[in-house]
Design a protein around this motif. Structure first.
Motif, PDB file in Angstrom:
ATOM      1  N   THR A 224      34.414  34.750  40.395  1.00 37.47           N
ATOM      2  CA  THR A 224      35.031  33.998  41.489  1.00 37.47           C
ATOM      3  C   THR A 224      36.411  34.580  41.733  1.00 37.47           C
ATOM      4  OG1 THR A 224      35.987  31.882  42.122  1.00 37.47           O
ATOM      5  CG2 THR A 224      35.778  32.281  39.772  1.00 37.47           C
ATOM      6  N   ASP A 225      36.897  34.387  42.959  1.00 34.87           N
ATOM      7  CA  ASP A 225      38.236  34.879  43.265  1.00 34.87           C
ATOM      8  C   ASP A 225      39.233  33.720  43.300  1.00 34.87           C
ATOM      9  OD1 ASP A 225      39.785  37.067  43.627  1.00 34.87           O
ATOM     10  OD2 ASP A 225      39.434  37.249  45.779  1.00 34.87           O
ATOM     11  N   ASP A 226      38.747  32.556  42.923  1.00 34.37           N
ATOM     12  CA  ASP A 226      39.584  31.355  42.959  1.00 34.37           C
ATOM     13  C   ASP A 226      40.039  31.042  41.536  1.00 34.37           C
ATOM     14  OD1 ASP A 226      39.270  28.168  44.576  1.00 34.37           O
ATOM     15  OD2 ASP A 226      40.351  28.619  42.728  1.00 34.37           O
ATOM     16  N   ILE A 227      41.330  31.170  41.307  1.00 33.40           N
ATOM     17  CA  ILE A 227      41.842  31.044  39.932  1.00 33.40           C
ATOM     18  C   ILE A 227      41.606  29.637  39.369  1.00 33.40           C
ATOM     19  CG2 ILE A 227      44.234  30.549  40.676  1.00 33.40           C
ATOM     20  CD1 ILE A 227      43.274  32.594  37.578  1.00 33.40           C
ATOM     21  N   GLY A 228      41.680  28.629  40.248  1.00 33.96           N
ATOM     22  CA  GLY A 228      41.460  27.252  39.791  1.00 33.96           C
ATOM     23  C   GLY A 228      40.039  27.085  39.273  1.00 33.96           C
ATOM     24  N   GLU A 229      39.097  27.570  40.073  1.00 30.44           N
ATOM     25  CA  GLU A 229      37.683  27.468  39.706  1.00 30.44           C
ATOM     26  C   GLU A 229      37.413  28.284  38.425  1.00 30.44           C
ATOM     27  OE1 GLU A 229      35.135  28.891  42.853  1.00 30.44           O
ATOM     28  OE2 GLU A 229      33.498  29.123  41.414  1.00 30.44           O
ATOM     29  N   PHE A 230      38.018  29.464  38.384  1.00 29.03           N
ATOM     30  CA  PHE A 230      37.821  30.332  37.231  1.00 29.03           C
ATOM     31  C   PHE A 230      38.330  29.662  35.938  1.00 29.03           C
ATOM     32  CE2 PHE A 230      39.912  33.339  34.354  1.00 29.03           C
ATOM     33  CZ  PHE A 230      38.814  34.080  33.939  1.00 29.03           C
ATOM     34  N   LEU A 231      39.529  29.077  36.024  1.00 30.13           N
ATOM     35  CA  LEU A 231      40.101  28.465  34.814  1.00 30.13           C
ATOM     36  C   LEU A 231      39.324  27.221  34.393  1.00 30.13           C
ATOM     37  CD1 LEU A 231      43.920  28.964  35.505  1.00 30.13           C
ATOM     38  CD2 LEU A 231      42.496  30.199  33.839  1.00 30.13           C
ATOM     39  N   GLN A 232      38.759  26.534  35.382  1.00 31.59           N
ATOM     40  CA  GLN A 232      37.897  25.388  35.052  1.00 31.59           C
ATOM     41  C   GLN A 232      36.704  25.855  34.226  1.00 31.59           C
ATOM     42  OE1 GLN A 232      37.765  22.009  35.929  1.00 31.59           O
ATOM     43  NE2 GLN A 232      39.894  22.120  36.634  1.00 31.59           N
ATOM     44  N   LYS A 233      36.069  26.924  34.719  1.00 36.64           N
ATOM     45  CA  LYS A 233      34.886  27.458  34.015  1.00 36.64           C
ATOM     46  C   LYS A 233      35.249  27.920  32.612  1.00 36.64           C
ATOM     47  CE  LYS A 233      32.224  29.597  37.765  1.00 36.64           C
ATOM     48  NZ  LYS A 233      31.640  30.841  38.201  1.00 36.64           N
ATOM     49  N   LEU A 234      36.340  28.676  32.562  1.00 33.97           N
ATOM     50  CA  LEU A 234      36.746  29.234  31.272  1.00 33.97           C
ATOM     51  C   LEU A 234      37.154  28.115  30.305  1.00 33.97           C
ATOM     52  CD1 LEU A 234      37.360  31.686  29.509  1.00 33.97           C
ATOM     53  CD2 LEU A 234      39.626  31.820  30.547  1.00 33.97           C
TER      54      LEU A 234
END
Ligand SMILES: Nc1nc2c(ncn2[C@@H]2O[C@H](COP(=O)(O)OP(=O)(O)OP(=O)(O)O)[C@@H](O)[C@H]2O)c(=O)[nH]1
Ligand SMILES: [Mg+2]
Length: 342
Positions: A249-259
């Motif tokens: 994803t290119d969305d840092i918010g979404e990425f950090l949620q997943k991580l």
């Protein structure tokens, strides 16, 4: 390939191209007092120095250059050391070597975990010392560079290989560990070679964050976002598998949620701990878990453009006065602390 896989792949390539540039609200200004004071102190001590080891980061061969050092180093003999070479593609070494040779800079690549690698620095120091034993009864080498490039680690590694002694300088994963110049740290008996550690110095104002947000800034949220942006643009870098999360994803918010979910970064009450996820992501990058990467463009035009552009702004009168006072205070402190290291 199944339809599902094909859709996933095309989604992946769209996502990888989602952002074509990195936007950041304001220029970054992270230049704490100890950096100003350190820079001034380096200048004051320079006349007693025989060789400057200007340390840079092999993953960011251009962005880890701080041209403020030019004024401080002046015409002093200089060796440019690209450290953390284990984290950068080997292929960049020859390119960087050639580009820097055009600018009369002698370059070495090092990894502080490998003795043979850091010994190349000792060889240069030794050769200078032995070239004129009268002029150099002891050779003083000052190690300078941006924060977190591995200056203190280099000093410890040289002490380990040179005289088989333990750590003399504090190191750490975050920038800004060394706060003041060290005393002279012995790294070789015969010929006598001493090293001086210095605090990492950042560029005072960074007008172009895209060019400068690399691995040295304090703002971890911006750095993580920039890193995600860059990782998405590298072909063949599979950060999702490396982190065990699904789909880029290119969305840092979404990425950090997943991580965050994946690594169980949770606050009390079950809310996601974004800071913890951010730090995990940055640590993974710093540890080389996404492979060997170089974040700077190194074609001849980009290198030339870099050297043409001046990112350096002079310090204000107030900043200079503050630096002078801080330098005096730290000089006294360091003199007291460092006596037992020589
Ligand atoms: N992979 C790798 N990591 C390194 C290397 N050299 C240093 N490091 C790591 O980089 C981090 C920063 O190292 P330091 O030696 O504290 O860096 P510094 O330049 O002294 O930093 P400041 O004192 O903050 O300016 C530490 O986590 C080191 O373990 C290297 O050659 N390879
Ligand atoms: Mg240090």
């Amino acid at each position: 390939m199944s339809t599902h896989d094909a859709v996933q792949m095309s989604l992946k390539s769209c996502l990888r191209l989602a952002r074509t540039s990195f936007e950041h609200e304001k220029s970054i200004s992270w230049f704490p007092g100890h950096m100003m004071a350190g820079l001034r102190e380096m200048g004051d001590q320079m006349r007693t120095v025989d060789l400057v080891v200007e340390t840079r980061d092999a993953r960011i061969p251009l962005s880890s250059i701080n041209r403020q050092f030019e004024q401080v180093i002046g015409s002093k003999r200089r060796l440019v050391v690209y450290n953390k070479a284990d984290l950068a593609p080997v292929a960049i070494q020859e390119v960087v070597r050639q580009e820097m040779a055009k600018r009369n800079q002698q370059v070495l690549f090092t990894n502080t975990n490998i003795n043979k690698s850091v010994n190349k620095i000792l060889d240069v120091a030794k050769a200078i010392a032995l070239s004129d034993a009268v002029k150099y009864p002891q050779l003083v080498v000052m190690v300078v560079g941006m924060p977190n490039v591995g200056k203190s680690s280099l000093i410890n590694a040289l002490r380990r290989t040179g005289i088989n002694k333990g750590k003399a300088a504090n190191t750490g994963a975050k920038p800004g560990v060394t706060r003041a110049l060290s005393g002279r740290i012995r790294v070789l008996e015969a010929p006598a070679v001493y090293l001086v550690d210095t605090p990492g110095v950042m560029i005072p104002h960074i007008p172009d964050p895209i060019a400068a947000i690399k691995d040295n800034i304090a703002d971890e949220a911006v750095l993580a976002d920039y890193l995600l942006f860059r990782l998405n643009r590298f072909e063949g870098v599979d950060y999702c598998s490396a982190l065990g999360i699904d789909g880029p994803t290119d969305d840092i918010g979404e990425f950090l949620q997943k991580l965050g979910k994946k690594i169980g970064a949770l606050r009390q009450g079950g809310e996601l701990d974004v800071d913890k996820a951010t730090q995990y992501f940055l640590r993974a990058f710093r540890a080389g878990r996404f492979g060997q990467l170089c974040l700077d463009d190194l074609d001849a035009d980009s290198v030339e453009a870099y050297f043409q552009r001046s990112t350096e702004l002079p310090l204000s009168k107030h900043q200079k006065a503050k630096a002078r006072r801080e330098a005096q205070r730290q000089r006294a402190l360091v003199r007291a602390q460092s006596r037992n290291l020589v």
